[in-house]
Enzyme design. Structure first.
Site, PDB file in Angstrom:
ATOM      1  N   GLU A   1      30.063  60.172 -16.437  1.00 31.46           N
ATOM      2  CA  GLU A   1      30.529  59.704 -15.128  1.00 31.46           C
ATOM      3  C   GLU A   1      30.116  58.285 -14.768  1.00 31.46           C
ATOM      4  OE1 GLU A   1      28.140  62.180 -15.553  1.00 31.46           O
ATOM      5  OE2 GLU A   1      26.551  61.971 -14.061  1.00 31.46           O
TER       6      GLU A   1
ATOM      7  N   HIS B   1      31.619  63.502  -9.655  1.00 30.49           N
ATOM      8  CA  HIS B   1      30.278  62.919  -9.771  1.00 30.49           C
ATOM      9  C   HIS B   1      30.154  61.617  -8.975  1.00 30.49           C
ATOM     10  CE1 HIS B   1      27.730  65.272 -12.321  1.00 30.49           C
ATOM     11  NE2 HIS B   1      28.447  65.166 -13.422  1.00 30.49           N
TER      12      HIS B   1
ATOM     13  N   HIS C   1      35.633  66.891 -12.874  1.00 28.04           N
ATOM     14  CA  HIS C   1      34.163  66.924 -12.870  1.00 28.04           C
ATOM     15  C   HIS C   1      33.595  65.504 -12.819  1.00 28.04           C
ATOM     16  CE1 HIS C   1      30.197  68.640 -14.077  1.00 28.04           C
ATOM     17  NE2 HIS C   1      30.052  67.454 -14.644  1.00 28.04           N
ATOM     18  N   GLU C   2      34.050  64.660 -13.717  1.00 32.40           N
ATOM     19  CA  GLU C   2      33.508  63.292 -13.758  1.00 32.40           C
ATOM     20  C   GLU C   2      33.879  62.534 -12.488  1.00 32.40           C
ATOM     21  OE1 GLU C   2      31.375  63.124 -15.958  1.00 32.40           O
ATOM     22  OE2 GLU C   2      32.129  64.785 -17.181  1.00 32.40           O
TER      23      GLU C   2
ATOM     24  N   GLU D   1      23.168  58.232 -20.252  1.00 31.01           N
ATOM     25  CA  GLU D   1      22.481  59.427 -19.758  1.00 31.01           C
ATOM     26  C   GLU D   1      22.018  60.245 -20.950  1.00 31.01           C
ATOM     27  OE1 GLU D   1      24.706  62.066 -17.212  1.00 31.01           O
ATOM     28  OE2 GLU D   1      22.937  63.203 -16.688  1.00 31.01           O
TER      29      GLU D   1
HETATM   30  N1  TRP Z   1      26.552  63.777 -17.134  1.00 35.66           N
HETATM   31  C1  TRP Z   1      27.571  64.184 -18.042  1.00 35.66           C
HETATM   32  C2  TRP Z   1      28.400  65.229 -17.327  1.00 35.66           C
HETATM   33  O1  TRP Z   1      27.973  66.301 -17.100  1.00 35.66           O
HETATM   34  C3  TRP Z   1      27.166  64.752 -19.338  1.00 35.66           C
HETATM   35  C4  TRP Z   1      26.184  64.075 -20.198  1.00 35.66           C
HETATM   36  C5  TRP Z   1      24.854  64.130 -20.121  1.00 35.66           C
HETATM   37  C6  TRP Z   1      26.439  63.428 -21.401  1.00 35.66           C
HETATM   38  N2  TRP Z   1      24.271  63.556 -21.210  1.00 35.66           N
HETATM   39  C7  TRP Z   1      25.231  63.112 -22.005  1.00 35.66           C
HETATM   40  C8  TRP Z   1      27.607  63.079 -22.036  1.00 35.66           C
HETATM   41  C9  TRP Z   1      25.152  62.532 -23.249  1.00 35.66           C
HETATM   42  C10 TRP Z   1      27.533  62.461 -23.262  1.00 35.66           C
HETATM   43  C11 TRP Z   1      26.313  62.207 -23.880  1.00 35.66           C
HETATM   44  O2  TRP Z   1      29.454  64.964 -16.895  1.00 35.66           O
HETATM   45 ZN    ZN Z   2      28.333  66.480 -15.024  1.00 35.00          ZN
END
Ligand code: TRP
Ligand code: ZN
Length: 886
Positions: A292, A329, A325-326, A144
């Site tokens: 997540e 998701h 949180h994770e 992500e």
């Molecule tokens: N989706 C992740 C969260 O909020 C966070 C996330 C987004 C992330 N981009 C990232 C983590 C890049 C590490 C590197 O839980």
């Molecule tokens: Zn998140």
């Protein structure tokens, strides 16, 4: 076949020409341009031959035309810095391809094809930590938002869902553990390497469709804490928390948090887990908190490892919150994902709300709410009033990594929380159920969420949708007048202009209020007032005496309340309000008012300080208060928050007056503070609310003492440090010592370093405490620490521990000479080529220049211009710097 350098189309392959220089202006992506992808990718097979320096990836994709999209014979596969090793279509060589920038465009004759693409990557050279990277000898991924395109060519967008099968092959000795999403379906020995090295493989299959950003693999020498969870429908889930050998005894809290999260989501949201395995892996080099990925969460070690000796109470809470949180998701993010990245708040805002509600249930509602509001006002409000302001659903971006912001996350959570307040808990749950039900398996939009809420709750959210479109923190001016038997409340809202949004429409603002009897502190019930017009006047009868207004109770709306209230009313509310948040708020308002008067030379300074002392004395001696809440009520407003309250910030004066008020209160209330400390000191270590509260107030007392009687404070803190049997006490004492001059400081810092040498997370604290201290020589300290052998730009936790702690500390960062500004600009320039995502996060402190007095504003701007003039900036940093110069 090596086709990397072979032109394939007559009209010239861009690879033949000299590589063009990075364009100075990266393209703007716009929300309104969304169109569904022309192709579907029902299955994705990935075959990894893993090595730290060389990994070969063979991707086999089934593709077919998307009947719901505009037809195109060309499929665009995103890449980022990839070289195409080979390509075949339906098992044969294929000439119809071209590169467009980093993307691979393949022209396909029919409706369905099989593509096979080989790429070779070097994980050890991946310092950006996006895609496949190496960390301490292990390999792991972060996809992500757009990291998958650094692994293979793919439609790397969240609305393309595919079924993944992953085969990993690697050296048995170096990578004994091989993990990916879903379930392990096959393992075995692979043919050995030429040098006799034994090799093995594993095949994993994810039964759920997912977008590429949720793909993950991990390979390394890891050990697991194992446990299991039985879901509400009897599914037995194997849980594992994977860490490096030696870290296992610090994973108990993470595992407990996972199990509690799973249970809570069943009970509170009716959400059940949907795989037989849940793996969590901790890595020490990570750009954010955690990720997540379906069935295989990857975590920053900071949010996994915790024990009494190395983690504070705050760290324990953070582990619990991020694990939750994770986990949450899995439904708000994975089962229902985002149509495009403009919808990011759909998963992040909602998931933050879900983790906040969970933590409220675990840690206590009042204190957790206060902490969340403090984060919102300390980080999101400044973002919303600066050059980087954007709505929770942005309209455009150049680099999506820059939009993982407090606005999208924390304000996003507040917006959904408001719907919960307006609907009530039961109706809100019905709205959530409908949303999960209606969109399960889809890539959805914020609009889909709001519509489901409307249909599920019966609310009309037409005007409410403005909260998704308009940036800026609304201001609500409040006045309460009293005549005869009637109290008249007048509310007026203004939404300030933000970049690209000069004029705003009035928002619907839900405010919980109560009118307190000024003798007894009683009221006849809370009411929810909707301010949905520019202004509104409400009359309340039956008040023979003017009541005291308690407003935005529980912080029902993410707005800033502006009112002129007699100081006595605030002292009264700080002592009597039955809403904990409102009580905290009254104390903050009181202190902010007194401090701003002092800075501006307005008002009666002595009367103001006395009022604060009166209120604080009541708090210190209130036997009905528990210490966790007392600790919140004792907190001074932060320098950042105070600066935010001024049209033109004067950091020097704010710092001086804040210290002066602390010193006054420390002297005035010395006896009460001392008694509190003694009582708290007698509470033995434990994780009960009481013991945690005791630790919190002890350090609060030290903070006041440090300002009023530094010698005494140094003695007390040194004593607390030496006697500490836990990190909360030890870190609290060291934090106070770091701001003081003298031998106790040096001794404690040396002891701490020796004691935790080799424990990176605790050494991070050692850096952060010095960099964020109140000591007058912080800049020199930070300069010296940057040369410390343990400092490296390659580890984001270490970079943040030194430089974020510093940049978030106004008295040091805003040093009149501008040395703080140039230090952060130097850091950005040095870090940008290594890790652009992390580098770009340091731009926003410099971006606040418009709100500073002219001397500092010019210095800050000059540093931004120096960064902008650099030869080749990443897209990340370019975007933030250009927006900041605006
Ligand atoms: N989706 C992740 C969260 O909020 C966070 C996330 C987004 C992330 N981009 C990232 C983590 C890049 C590490 C590197 O839980
Ligand atoms: Zn998140």
């Amino acid at each position: 076949m090596d086709i990397a350098r072979t032109p394939s189309t007559a009209d010239g392959n861009p690879q033949l020409a000299d590589a063009p220089p990075e364009p100075k202006e990266p393209a703007i992506i716009r929300r309104e341009d969304y169109a569904p992808f022309a192709w579907l990718v029902p299955t994705t097979h990935l075959d990894f031959d893993l090595g730290l320096e060389r990994t070969t990836v063979v991707a086999t994709l089934q593709v077919e035309r998307n009947p719901a999209a505009d037809p195109s014979p060309t499929i665009r596969l995103n890449g980022d810095g990839l070289t195409l090793e080979s390509l075949s279509v339906d098992g044969a060589e294929h000439a119809g391809w071209t590169m467009e920038g980093d993307d691979l465009l393949i022209t396909l004759p029919g409706d369905a094809h099989q593509l096979q693409i080989t790429t070779i990557i070097d994980p050890s050279a991946n310092s950006a930590l996006m895609g496949l990277f190496a960390s301490n000898g292990m390999l792991c991924t972060q996809c992500e938002a757009e990291g998958f395109r650094r692994i293979t060519f793919f439609p790397d967008r969240p609305d393309v869902l595919s079924s993944y099968t992953v085969r990993m092959e690697a050296s048995k000795a170096d990578f004994p553990i091989l993990l990916a999403n879903g379930n392990e379906v096959e393992t075995g020995d692979a043919e050995g390497a030429e040098d006799g090295e034994e090799r093995h493989y594993a095949v994993w299959q994810d039964p759920w469709l997912k977008p590429s950003y949720l793909f993950a693999l991990v390979a390394g020498d890891l050990v697991a804490r194992r446990d299991s969870f039985t879901t509400m429908n009897g599914r037995e889930v194997d849980l594992a928390v994977w860490v490096r050998d030696g870290d296992l005894d610090r994973t108990e809290h993470a595992m407990e948090s996972l199990k509690t999260s799973m249970k809570w989501d069943e009970e509170t949201f009716g959400r059940e887990y949907d795989l037989d395995i849940y793996n969590i892996v901790a890595v020490s080099d990570f750009n954010m908190g955690a990720m997540e990925n379906k069935g295989l969460n990857v975590f920053n070690t900071k949010y996994v490892l915790a024990d009494q000796d190395t983690a504070t109470d705050g760290d324990f809470d953070a582990v619990e919150g991020v694990i939750a949180h994770e986990y949450f998701h899995n439904w708000s993010g994975n089962r229902i994902t985002c149509r495009d990245w403009f919808q990011l708040s759909l998963k992040e805002g909602f998931t933050v709300l879900r983790d906040q509600l969970f933590s409220q249930d675990m840690q206590g509602e009042a204190v957790k709410r206060i902490e969340d509001v403090r984060i919102l006002r300390g980080i999101q409000f400044p973002e919303d009033s600066g050059p980087l302001a954007h709505p929770i659903r942005p309209d455009s971006y150049r680099e999506i990594s820059n939009f993982y912001t407090s606005t999208v996350y924390n304000k996003g959570a507040e917006v959904i929380r408001m719907m919960r307040v307006m609907a009530g808990e039961a109706a809100f749950r019905a709205g959530c159920d409908l949303y999960f039900d209606r969109h399960d398996g889809e890539a959805a939009s914020c609009e889909d969420f709001v519509k489901a809420m409307e249909d599920g709750t019966g609310l009309d959210l037409a005007q409410f949708r403005l909260w998704y479109r308009q940036a800026g923190t609304p201001k609500v001016e409040v006045s309460l007048e009293h005549e005869g038997d009637t109290a008249t409340l007048k509310l007026t809202q203004t939404v300030p202009p933000t970049p690209g949004q000069p004029a705003k429409l009035p928002m619907p603002i839900p405010l919980k209020i109560a009118l307190l009897d000024r003798e007894t502190g009683q009221h006849s019930g809370e009411q929810l007032v909707m301010l949905d017009a520019p202004s509104k006047t409400l009359r309340f009868d039956g008040f023979a005496k003017a009541p005291v207004l308690s407003i935005n109770r529980g912080f029902t709306a993410p707005v800033s309340i502006e009112r002129t209230v007699p100081r006595d009313d605030l002292v009264f509310l700080a002592a009597h309000d039955d809403d904990s948040f409102a009580r905290y708020e009254a104390m903050q308002e009181l202190m902010v008012g007194v401090l701003l008067d002092a800075v501006n030379g307005t008002g009666d300074a002595q009367a103001g300080r006395q009022a604060v002392a009166t209120a604080l004395r009541a708090i210190l001696t209130d036997e009905a208060l528990d210490d966790s809440m007392r600790g919140e009520l004792m907190l001074m407003p932060s320098q950042t928050y105070l600066m935010e309250q001024m049209l033109t910030a004067q950091p020097g004066a704010i710092h001086a007056e804040r210290e002066a008020l602390k010193a006054y209160l420390g002297r005035e209330l010395a006896a009460e503070l001392h008694a509190l400390y003694e009582r708290a000191e007698a509470v033995p270590f434990g994780m009960s609310q009481e013991a945690r509260g005791a630790r919190k107030v002890k350090t609060q007392v030290l903070i006041y003492a440090a300002a009023s009687d530094p010698a005494k404070a140094a003695e007390l803190a040194a004593q607390q440090y030496a006697a500490a049997d836990n990190m909360t006490d030890r870190q609290g004492a060291l934090m106070v010592l770091c701001g003081l001059e003298g031998p106790e400081r040096d001794a404690a810092l040396a002891d701490f370093y020796e004691r935790y040498r080799g424990n990176p997370l605790v050494i991070d604290k050692w850096f952060a405490l010095q960099a964020g201290s109140l000591h007058p020589d912080v800049i020199a300290h930070v300069k010296a620490l940057a040369d410390h052998p343990d400092f490296t730009l390659r580890n984001p936790n270490r970079v943040r521990s030194l430089y974020m702690a510093f940049a978030a500390s106004p008295h040091a960062f805003h040093s009149e000479s501008g040395a703080g500004y140039s230090m952060i600009a130097d850091l950005i320039l040095a870090l940008d080529p290594i890790n652009p995502q992390t580098a770009a996060r340091f731009v926003s402190p410099l971006g606040r220049w418009r709100r500073m007095e002219p001397g500092r504003a010019a210095l800050m701007r000059a540093e931004l211009e120096r960064i902008a003039a650099a030869d080749s900036l990443s897209r990340d940093t370019y975007e933030q710097v250009s927006r900041s110069l605006g």
